[in-house]
Structure formats: structure tokens, C-alpha cells
Design a protein around this motif. Structure first.
Motif, mmCIF file in Angstrom:
data_model
loop_
_atom_site.group_PDB
_atom_site.id
_atom_site.type_symbol
_atom_site.label_atom_id
_atom_site.label_comp_id
_atom_site.label_asym_id
_atom_site.label_seq_id
_atom_site.Cartn_x
_atom_site.Cartn_y
_atom_site.Cartn_z
ATOM 1 N N VAL A 232 48.394 13.648 11.901
ATOM 2 C CA VAL A 232 49.356 13.134 13.312
ATOM 3 C C VAL A 232 49.053 13.804 14.493
ATOM 4 O O VAL A 232 48.833 13.052 15.459
ATOM 5 N N GLY A 233 48.459 14.831 14.486
ATOM 6 C CA GLY A 233 47.825 15.622 15.622
ATOM 7 C C GLY A 233 46.424 14.812 16.224
ATOM 8 O O GLY A 233 46.490 14.677 17.110
ATOM 9 N N LYS A 234 45.843 14.477 15.297
ATOM 10 C CA LYS A 234 44.314 13.731 15.576
ATOM 11 C C LYS A 234 44.890 12.495 16.270
ATOM 12 O O LYS A 234 44.153 12.018 17.020
ATOM 13 N N LYS A 235 45.777 11.443 15.350
ATOM 14 C CA LYS A 235 46.218 10.404 16.188
ATOM 15 C C LYS A 235 46.683 10.391 17.384
ATOM 16 O O LYS A 235 46.476 9.495 18.220
ATOM 17 N N LYS B 16 53.024 22.685 0.208
ATOM 18 C CA LYS B 16 52.666 23.167 1.435
ATOM 19 C C LYS B 16 51.265 22.852 1.929
ATOM 20 O O LYS B 16 51.161 22.476 3.261
ATOM 21 N N ALA B 17 50.335 22.472 1.231
ATOM 22 C CA ALA B 17 48.898 22.000 1.631
ATOM 23 C C ALA B 17 49.052 20.691 2.056
ATOM 24 O O ALA B 17 48.742 20.175 2.982
ATOM 25 N N MET B 18 50.089 19.685 1.406
ATOM 26 C CA MET B 18 50.184 18.365 1.742
ATOM 27 C C MET B 18 50.862 18.419 3.211
ATOM 28 O O MET B 18 50.581 17.516 4.072
ATOM 29 N N ALA B 19 51.809 19.091 3.384
ATOM 30 C CA ALA B 19 52.401 19.137 4.691
ATOM 31 C C ALA B 19 51.525 19.497 5.735
ATOM 32 O O ALA B 19 51.574 18.989 6.661
ATOM 33 N N SER C 100 48.279 19.101 5.715
ATOM 34 C CA SER C 100 47.234 18.051 6.041
ATOM 35 C C SER C 100 47.952 16.737 6.819
ATOM 36 O O SER C 100 47.129 16.314 7.724
ATOM 37 N N LEU C 101 49.257 16.646 6.703
ATOM 38 C CA LEU C 101 49.940 15.620 7.250
ATOM 39 C C LEU C 101 50.059 15.876 8.912
ATOM 40 O O LEU C 101 49.748 15.045 9.732
ATOM 41 N N LYS C 102 50.240 17.066 9.128
ATOM 42 C CA LYS C 102 50.338 17.629 10.360
ATOM 43 C C LYS C 102 49.076 17.382 11.155
ATOM 44 O O LYS C 102 49.002 17.161 12.221
#
Length: 387
Positions: free
Chosen positions: A348-351, A338-341, A343-345
Motif C-alpha cells: 500500500v505504501g509503494k502504490k 503478522k508477516a502478511m499484514a 507485507s500488505l502495508k
């Protein structure tokens, strides 16, 4: 001298145990009481006048074997003038005399034969009972020991490891012994039957048969010596004492209580406890209802516990990570996933928030042409150096 004469006269006269005792015709040293009497057809040419019969029940598991063996049994009994019948509906075997039977004791032998067959003795061995020198004894051991586990252990002592104890008993007593269920079937001479019965009964009363085997071996060796025939053998036989070996328990020191001259308080009786709880004043119907409710509650708890126990078998076990694997390959818990998911979100939002770089066509073509000229110059320099 008179005293000597009186003692000699007393020794000659037999000791009278009962008053008015008369000499019997069989009180004679010439008569051999244990000698087997053989009766031939010449002794009784007319045969038996009346019919005598015996019937014995047999267990269900012996039915198949008895059907296979019955022709040989009927042929052996026919020679002695005995007829036999196998009733599979009632599960019984019947033997009866005919007019051709000349030996009055043969019907008893035939009865012993069907008894042995019902107790799982093989037919070739059981047919030996028809001989004059061989007798049988069926010892019932089922009611000698109350506890089932103790009974099985003591019955196993008769057999011994790989049947060694039973074989030793058979050799020393010159008898055939078969331990089957709640009975012990024995075949052999009278003396052997007596010794085997004593061994079996003592074994059921917690006396190991090895002690009897040792005594029989010593008696066998002493019987070979003619000088020891008229001597007492008690001094040669082993004497075993009963020893109750108790298991040693660690002694726990008792705590000394303070001395008080007053007696302990009287404990409440069942009626007092019932009055305190209020059950004493309930009616019979209310008491039965309450007891039924308690039983139902106990049953529900037991059912729930069993259900939990069954469900435990379907719960997958927790897998532990191997020490030799790298950290990247180790199992990741659900919380880590859950933590990894998350952080990935975020990445993606920053990019997506940053503005993408737009390359113009002219600048891109110029940069590509400059790169090509640089590569050509490097190749020319390498060729010059090589030449």
C-alpha cells in the motif's frame, strides 16, 4: 479260641472314653434325635405364664418396606399367640409372648423372623421360619477378611456369574440363601444349614465354592443308589490340593562386585545427620516452626499444582491442518498473519508513493470513438461472410 472270645467281648462292650461313665436315657438307637417335635394347643392348654420378649434393630433403608409388610407379619404371629411392635423412632422390632401362646419355642422362631426381616429377607420367605421343619442361620462374614477389595471379590464368588453359583448351592442344600452386606442369611433344614455354613466360611478363607458344589453333586448321585448307603464315599469325592501359583518374574542378573576384605563404612545415624544439618542444636520452638514452614511450602506447591491442573482444562487444544484441504484453506499461525499484514502495508505504501495517472478528457473521448468504429467494421465483415 480264648483270644477270639476276648475280642468278641471287647467288640460288644462300648468303648469307654471317660471313667465312671453311666448310660444315659438318650443313649438309645430308637430315639431319633433330629426329629422335629410338633406341639399342639392340646399339649399346653393353659398357655404361657411368664412373658418373654426379644428386640432387634433394623437399618434405615428397611423402614419403608417394613411399614408396608408389618400388617401381614402381625397377622401371622397372632395365630401363634405372639404380639409384635414396630418402633420407627428407635428403629427396632419387638416380639413378645402372650397368654394365648402354647408353644414355648415359638418365641425363638419369632426372634429369628425379625432378624431375617432386618437382614433384607422378603417377608413371604421370612414367614416360613414359623414352620417346624425350617430353621435359619445368619452367618457373619464381615470380619473374616481384612482387606476390603479381597472381601468384595470373595463375596462375589458366592453369587457367581448371574447368581448361578448361589442357585446351585440352594438346589443342592435345599436352603434359601441371601447374601446381604456383611452377612449371609440361610433358611432350611439343619443339614442344609451346616453345609451352607461350611461353604460360606471356606469361601471367605479362599476356597472356591465350586469345589463344594462338585462334591455335593457327587453325594447326591451316590445317595440315590441303595447299595452305596453303607459304604465309604471318600474314594468318589474329588480331592483338591492347595497350590500357591507364584507369578514368574524375569530373573535379573546380579552384578558381581569386586571383593574387598574390609567391611563397608558405617552409615551415619539420625543424630549424626541432625548435627551436620544443625537441627540437633535447635530448640523445640524452632524445630516446630521449621516443620510448619516445610508443611506450608508443601501445601503451597500442592495448591499450585492443582491450580495448574484445573487451568489445563480451559486451554484450547492446538488444531492440526487436514491433509486433504488445499494450502490456502489451512490454518495460518499468528506469526504468518503478522508477516502478511506487514507485507500488505508495504504494498500500500509503494502504490501511494507512485504518482497517479491523469487522463485528459479529449484523448479519452477520441479513444472511445476509435473503438466504436472498429467494432462496426468487424460486424460488417461478419455479415458479408454469412451472405
Amino acid at each position: 479260641m480264648a483270644a477270639d472270645g476276648d475280642t468278641a467281648a471287647a467288640e460288644e462292650t462300648p468303648r469307654q472314653k471317660k471313667s465312671f461313665r453311666k448310660d444315659k436315657p438318650w443313649d438309645n438307637s430308637d430315639i431319633k434325635h433330629w426329629e422335629t417335635v410338633k406341639i399342639s394347643r392340646e399339649d399346653n392348654p393353659t398357655g404361657m405364664i411368664e412373658e418373654s420378649s426379644f428386640a432387634v434393630l433394623f437399618p434405615k433403608y428397611r423402614e419403608k418396606y417394613l411399614r408396608e409388610v408389618w400388617p401381614s407379619v402381625t397377622a401371622a404371629l397372632k395365630e401363634h399367640g405372639i404380639k409384635c411392635e414396630l418402633n420407627l423412632v428407635e428403629g427396632s422390632m419387638t416380639v413378645a409372648t402372650t397368654r394365648k401362646a402354647y408353644d414355648p419355642y415359638i418365641i425363638i422362631k419369632a426372634r429369628d423372623l425379625i432378624k431375617l426381616l432386618s437382614r433384607s429377607v422378603p417377608a413371604p420367605q421370612a414367614l416360613k421360619i414359623l414352620e417346624d421343619e425350617i430353621e435359619c442361620d445368619i452367618i457373619k462374614i464381615g470380619g473374616m477378611v481384612g482387606n476390603k477389595e479381597r472381601f468384595v471379590k470373595r463375596r462375589q464368588r458366592l453369587l457367581g456369574p448371574n447368581g448361578s453359583t448361589l442357585k446351585a448351592i440352594e438346589i443342592l442344600s435345599q436352603c434359601y440363601v441371601l447374601v446381604q452386606g456383611n452377612t449371609v442369611s440361610v433358611m432350611g433344614p439343619y443339614k442344609g444349614l451346616k453345609t451352607v455354613r461350611r461353604i460360606v466360611e471356606d469361601c471367605m478363607h479362599n476356597v472356591h465354592p465350586v469345589y463344594h458344589v462338585k462334591a455335593l453333586m457327587i453325594k447326591r448321585e451316590l445317595a440315590k443308589d441303595p447299595e452305596m448307603a453303607n459304604e465309604n464315599w471318600e474314594r468318589f469325592l474329588p480331592k483338591f490340593k492347595n497350590k500357591n501359583v507364584r507369578s514368574k518374574k524375569p530373573k535379573q542378573p546380579r552384578e558381581k562386585k569386586a571383593y574387598t576384605p574390609f567391611p563397608p563404612p558405617q552409615q551415619p545415624s539420625k543424630i549424626d545427620l541432625a548435627m551436620e544439618s544443625g537441627e540437633y542444636f535447635l530448640s523445640k520452638e524452632e524445630k516446630t516452626r521449621k516443620s510448619n514452614e516445610e508443611k506450608q511450602a508443601k501445601q503451597q506447591n500442592a495448591v499450585a499444582a492443582k491450580k495448574r491442573q484445573r487451568e489445563e482444562a480451559f486451554v484450547s487444544p492446538v488444531e492440526e491442518a487436514y491433509a486433504g484441504e488445499p494450502k490456502a484453506k489451512r490454518r495460518i499461525d499468528s506469526e504468518d498473519v503478522k508477516a502478511m499484514a506487514a507485507s500488505l502495508k508495504e504494498r500500500v505504501g509503494k502504490k501511494s508513493s507512485k504518482s497517479p495517472k491523469v487522463h485528459e478528457a479529449d484523448t479519452f473521448i477520441e479513444s472511445r470513438s476509435v473503438d466504436k468504429t472498429k467494432k462496426k467494421k468487424k460486424k460488417q465483415k461478419k455479415n458479408e461472410i454469412e451472405t
